[in-house]
Motif scaffolding. Structure first.
Motif, PDB file in Angstrom:
ATOM      1  N   LYS A   3      48.873  85.971  20.847  1.00  0.00           N
ATOM      2  CA  LYS A   3      47.707  86.823  22.337  1.00  0.00           C
ATOM      3  C   LYS A   3      47.915  88.961  22.016  1.00  0.00           C
ATOM      4  CE  LYS A   3      49.007  83.161  25.079  1.00  0.00           C
ATOM      5  NZ  LYS A   3      49.332  82.664  26.470  1.00  0.00           N
ATOM      6  N   PHE A   4      46.551  89.460  22.050  1.00  0.00           N
ATOM      7  CA  PHE A   4      46.588  90.528  22.124  1.00  0.00           C
ATOM      8  C   PHE A   4      46.785  91.017  23.801  1.00  0.00           C
ATOM      9  CE2 PHE A   4      45.626  88.907  18.355  1.00  0.00           C
ATOM     10  CZ  PHE A   4      45.952  89.701  17.363  1.00  0.00           C
ATOM     11  N   TYR A   5      47.613  91.918  24.208  1.00  0.00           N
ATOM     12  CA  TYR A   5      47.107  92.223  25.632  1.00  0.00           C
ATOM     13  C   TYR A   5      46.181  93.617  25.835  1.00  0.00           C
ATOM     14  CZ  TYR A   5      50.476  87.985  26.924  1.00  0.00           C
ATOM     15  OH  TYR A   5      50.945  87.257  26.649  1.00  0.00           O
ATOM     16  N   CYS A   6      46.312  93.987  27.088  1.00  0.00           N
ATOM     17  CA  CYS A   6      45.743  95.398  27.095  1.00  0.00           C
ATOM     18  C   CYS A   6      47.198  96.967  27.921  1.00  0.00           C
ATOM     19  CB  CYS A   6      44.516  95.088  27.940  1.00  0.00           C
ATOM     20  SG  CYS A   6      44.407  96.996  28.723  1.00  0.00           S
ATOM     21  N   GLN A   7      47.244  97.173  27.470  1.00  0.00           N
ATOM     22  CA  GLN A   7      48.253  97.990  27.704  1.00  0.00           C
ATOM     23  C   GLN A   7      47.833  98.830  29.101  1.00  0.00           C
ATOM     24  OE1 GLN A   7      48.736 101.344  25.345  1.00  0.00           O
ATOM     25  NE2 GLN A   7      47.236 102.511  25.996  1.00  0.00           N
ATOM     26  N   TYR A   8      47.098  98.229  29.800  1.00  0.00           N
ATOM     27  CA  TYR A   8      46.704  99.540  30.968  1.00  0.00           C
ATOM     28  C   TYR A   8      46.087  97.603  32.084  1.00  0.00           C
ATOM     29  CZ  TYR A   8      44.764 103.025  29.020  1.00  0.00           C
ATOM     30  OH  TYR A   8      44.255 104.055  27.498  1.00  0.00           O
ATOM     31  N   CYS A   9      46.178  97.000  31.430  1.00  0.00           N
ATOM     32  CA  CYS A   9      45.821  95.916  33.070  1.00  0.00           C
ATOM     33  C   CYS A   9      46.457  94.172  32.574  1.00  0.00           C
ATOM     34  CB  CYS A   9      44.065  95.882  33.154  1.00  0.00           C
ATOM     35  SG  CYS A   9      43.387  94.436  32.010  1.00  0.00           S
ATOM     36  N   GLY A  10      46.909  94.414  31.076  1.00  0.00           N
ATOM     37  CA  GLY A  10      47.678  93.123  31.147  1.00  0.00           C
ATOM     38  C   GLY A  10      47.266  92.205  30.823  1.00  0.00           C
ATOM     39  N   THR A  11      45.594  91.776  30.989  1.00  0.00           N
ATOM     40  CA  THR A  11      45.184  91.046  30.459  1.00  0.00           C
ATOM     41  C   THR A  11      44.924  90.235  28.859  1.00  0.00           C
ATOM     42  OG1 THR A  11      42.672  92.326  30.234  1.00  0.00           O
ATOM     43  CG2 THR A  11      43.030  91.321  32.409  1.00  0.00           C
ATOM     44  N   TYR A  12      45.123  89.184  28.530  1.00  0.00           N
ATOM     45  CA  TYR A  12      45.011  88.950  26.647  1.00  0.00           C
ATOM     46  C   TYR A  12      43.776  88.490  26.358  1.00  0.00           C
ATOM     47  CZ  TYR A  12      46.258  84.358  28.085  1.00  0.00           C
ATOM     48  OH  TYR A  12      45.987  82.787  28.486  1.00  0.00           O
ATOM     49  N   ALA A  13      43.648  88.272  25.097  1.00  0.00           N
ATOM     50  CA  ALA A  13      42.420  87.977  24.399  1.00  0.00           C
ATOM     51  C   ALA A  13      43.257  87.424  23.151  1.00  0.00           C
ATOM     52  CB  ALA A  13      41.881  88.892  24.153  1.00  0.00           C
ATOM     53  N   ILE A  14      42.092  86.160  22.031  1.00  0.00           N
ATOM     54  CA  ILE A  14      42.819  86.272  21.058  1.00  0.00           C
ATOM     55  C   ILE A  14      42.366  86.692  20.230  1.00  0.00           C
ATOM     56  CG2 ILE A  14      43.049  83.677  21.878  1.00  0.00           C
ATOM     57  CD1 ILE A  14      40.486  82.643  20.539  1.00  0.00           C
ATOM     58  N   GLN A  17      39.305  92.136  18.354  1.00  0.00           N
ATOM     59  CA  GLN A  17      38.340  93.125  18.988  1.00  0.00           C
ATOM     60  C   GLN A  17      37.965  92.294  20.289  1.00  0.00           C
ATOM     61  OE1 GLN A  17      35.216  91.475  15.955  1.00  0.00           O
ATOM     62  NE2 GLN A  17      33.852  92.382  16.639  1.00  0.00           N
ATOM     63  N   SER A  18      37.896  90.974  20.481  1.00  0.00           N
ATOM     64  CA  SER A  18      37.353  90.316  21.852  1.00  0.00           C
ATOM     65  C   SER A  18      38.231  90.926  22.944  1.00  0.00           C
ATOM     66  CB  SER A  18      37.643  89.038  22.528  1.00  0.00           C
ATOM     67  OG  SER A  18      38.942  88.719  22.172  1.00  0.00           O
ATOM     68  N   THR A  20      39.183  94.661  22.911  1.00  0.00           N
ATOM     69  CA  THR A  20      38.440  95.790  23.134  1.00  0.00           C
ATOM     70  C   THR A  20      37.093  96.079  23.565  1.00  0.00           C
ATOM     71  OG1 THR A  20      38.233  96.239  20.448  1.00  0.00           O
ATOM     72  CG2 THR A  20      40.962  96.538  21.353  1.00  0.00           C
ATOM     73  N   ALA A  21      36.842  94.926  23.433  1.00  0.00           N
ATOM     74  CA  ALA A  21      35.009  95.052  23.901  1.00  0.00           C
ATOM     75  C   ALA A  21      34.904  94.907  25.143  1.00  0.00           C
ATOM     76  CB  ALA A  21      34.555  94.018  23.524  1.00  0.00           C
ATOM     77  N   ARG A  22      36.415  94.176  26.043  1.00  0.00           N
ATOM     78  CA  ARG A  22      35.758  94.034  27.777  1.00  0.00           C
ATOM     79  C   ARG A  22      36.113  95.365  28.676  1.00  0.00           C
ATOM     80  NH1 ARG A  22      40.615  88.852  28.134  1.00  0.00           N
ATOM     81  NH2 ARG A  22      39.871  88.485  27.263  1.00  0.00           N
ATOM     82  N   ARG A  23      36.103  95.581  29.495  1.00  0.00           N
ATOM     83  CA  ARG A  23      36.295  96.315  30.596  1.00  0.00           C
ATOM     84  C   ARG A  23      37.637  96.491  30.906  1.00  0.00           C
ATOM     85  NH1 ARG A  23      33.518 100.892  28.981  1.00  0.00           N
ATOM     86  NH2 ARG A  23      31.461 101.345  30.826  1.00  0.00           N
ATOM     87  N   CYS A  24      38.206  97.375  31.452  1.00  0.00           N
ATOM     88  CA  CYS A  24      38.983  97.069  31.999  1.00  0.00           C
ATOM     89  C   CYS A  24      39.462  98.130  33.417  1.00  0.00           C
ATOM     90  CB  CYS A  24      40.275  98.366  30.995  1.00  0.00           C
ATOM     91  SG  CYS A  24      42.173  98.231  31.655  1.00  0.00           S
ATOM     92  N   VAL A  25      40.204  96.539  34.493  1.00  0.00           N
ATOM     93  CA  VAL A  25      39.936  97.167  35.711  1.00  0.00           C
ATOM     94  C   VAL A  25      40.735  98.229  36.301  1.00  0.00           C
ATOM     95  CG1 VAL A  25      38.724  94.944  36.199  1.00  0.00           C
ATOM     96  CG2 VAL A  25      41.704  94.872  36.134  1.00  0.00           C
ATOM     97  N   ARG A  26      41.920  98.783  35.301  1.00  0.00           N
ATOM     98  CA  ARG A  26      43.275  99.451  35.749  1.00  0.00           C
ATOM     99  C   ARG A  26      42.826 100.763  34.940  1.00  0.00           C
ATOM    100  NH1 ARG A  26      46.917  94.775  36.358  1.00  0.00           N
ATOM    101  NH2 ARG A  26      46.052  94.413  38.393  1.00  0.00           N
ATOM    102  N   ASN A  35      37.278 100.619  27.980  1.00  0.00           N
ATOM    103  CA  ASN A  35      38.228  99.199  27.880  1.00  0.00           C
ATOM    104  C   ASN A  35      39.218  99.215  27.408  1.00  0.00           C
ATOM    105  OD1 ASN A  35      35.258  99.361  27.085  1.00  0.00           O
ATOM    106  ND2 ASN A  35      34.851  98.746  25.168  1.00  0.00           N
ATOM    107  N   CYS A  36      39.911  97.742  27.628  1.00  0.00           N
ATOM    108  CA  CYS A  36      41.376  97.367  27.430  1.00  0.00           C
ATOM    109  C   CYS A  36      41.593  98.411  26.105  1.00  0.00           C
ATOM    110  CB  CYS A  36      40.740  95.739  27.340  1.00  0.00           C
ATOM    111  SG  CYS A  36      40.479  95.744  28.584  1.00  0.00           S
ATOM    112  N   ALA A  37      42.348  98.515  26.276  1.00  0.00           N
ATOM    113  CA  ALA A  37      43.569  99.333  24.434  1.00  0.00           C
ATOM    114  C   ALA A  37      44.503  98.060  24.341  1.00  0.00           C
ATOM    115  CB  ALA A  37      43.641 100.553  25.689  1.00  0.00           C
TER     116      ALA A  37
END
Length: 83
Positions: A3-14, A17-18, A20-26, A35-37
């Motif tokens: 799982k790869f986590y966003c450092q700003y909002c904590g959401t994850y993806a597999i 690429q997927s 860092t393509a998402r818009r980040c709510v935080r 985007n998520c980082a």
């Protein structure tokens, strides 16, 4: 599967690429203004804020808190996970 986590909002993806393509709510620039980082630390049972030292069971719950020792000022930003 990792799982790869966003450092700003904590959401994850597999995949990175997927994630860092998402818009980040935080995102630091504002809601959906960036985007998520990728969080580059390892998956842990407990996470600590690199500014104030508070702890939480997930990155998502940690980054939801306002930080008392944020570099921008008291409660002017959210907690950020330490690596």
């Amino acid at each position: 599967m990792p799982k790869f986590y966003c450092q700003y909002c904590g959401t994850y993806a597999i995949s990175i690429q997927s994630l860092t393509a998402r818009r980040c709510v935080r995102h630091p620039l504002g809601v959906n203004k960036g985007n998520c980082a990728l969080y580059e630390g390892s998956e842990k049972s407990e996470y600590f804020c690199k500014f104030c030292g508070c702890r939480a069971p997930s990155i998502q719950s940690l980054t939801a808190r306002r930080c008392a020792r944020h570099p921008a000022g008291v409660n002017k930003g959210n907690c950020a996970p330490a690596l």
